[in-house]
Design an enzyme around this catalytic site. Sequence first.
Site, mmCIF file in Angstrom:
data_model
loop_
_atom_site.group_PDB
_atom_site.id
_atom_site.type_symbol
_atom_site.label_atom_id
_atom_site.label_comp_id
_atom_site.label_asym_id
_atom_site.label_seq_id
_atom_site.Cartn_x
_atom_site.Cartn_y
_atom_site.Cartn_z
ATOM 1 N N PRO A 2 -7.706 -5.510 -1.414
ATOM 2 C CA PRO A 2 -8.631 -4.496 -1.953
ATOM 3 C C PRO A 2 -7.860 -3.367 -2.631
ATOM 4 C CG PRO A 2 -8.572 -4.410 0.448
ATOM 5 C CD PRO A 2 -7.777 -5.605 0.041
ATOM 6 N N GLU A 3 -8.274 -3.009 -3.820
ATOM 7 C CA GLU A 3 -7.683 -1.867 -4.517
ATOM 8 C C GLU A 3 -8.722 -0.746 -4.565
ATOM 9 O OE1 GLU A 3 -5.140 -2.237 -7.758
ATOM 10 O OE2 GLU A 3 -4.450 -4.252 -7.291
#
Length: 267
Positions: A2-3
Amino acid sequence: MPELPEVELTRRRLERDLAGRRIERVEVRTPKLRLPIPGELAIALPGRTIRSVERRGKYLLFDCEGGWLIIHLGMTGFLHFLPEPALPGKHDHLDIVFMGGPVLRFHDPRKFGTVLWTMADPLSHPLLARIGPEPLIAGFDGDYLFRMSRSRRVAVKLLIMNSEIVAGVGNIYANEALFRAGIRPDRPSSSLTLPECGRLAAAIREVLQESINQGSTFRVAEESAAYHPLDFAVYGRGRGSCSLCNGALEEIRLGNRSTVFCPRCQV
Ligand SMILES: [Zn+2]
């Protein structure tokens, strides 16, 4: 992994599901992820209501009436909201159970996530205090990047992935932003001109904001607790061709991360 856009979308989803809910109990099934899960959670959280869910970089901050639950999803972390209680599966390390039965469940196969608790200002926590400006908020612009890059010879891609320079830009969006700005990822940071810094700052904001607007470049598949990448211009396309000039993209390693760029369009 996840960014920033995935974390922001997680924040919005959880705030909708959790704000106003009162915590009944905490079940810790795995005592240590990247760091030990604080033992005091089981004592400190019950009876508190979650007021809001905030974000700083890739950290989620749960406002629990004077105390803060801080969660970083690491590489593979996922937060499920379960309206009804359900038996935990493999890699379900932590449950926060609310009055009436709903559960916030932290799932993390690789256990690089982090769960913290503080009664102090969460932004002054040692893991958060040195995070640089939020890229989507005023203050992050070309002038700032130009100033920060003057004395640094490190490759510009590593500069923008340094969370002390700017919060939350990971490998995917660094690749995409440099392509959009027309800048080679391996350029020494100090070689960037002020107009290039302006283009790069704008490109970083654009790729992050577009991803959030699209509901993330990852399809958040809650049922499988995973983030599935969709299409990018360069990221993950080392053997592909450039969408602008149709030439072959090139793949190199920078900071041991895959780096893809167009040697014609990025100078
Ligand atoms: Zn090209």
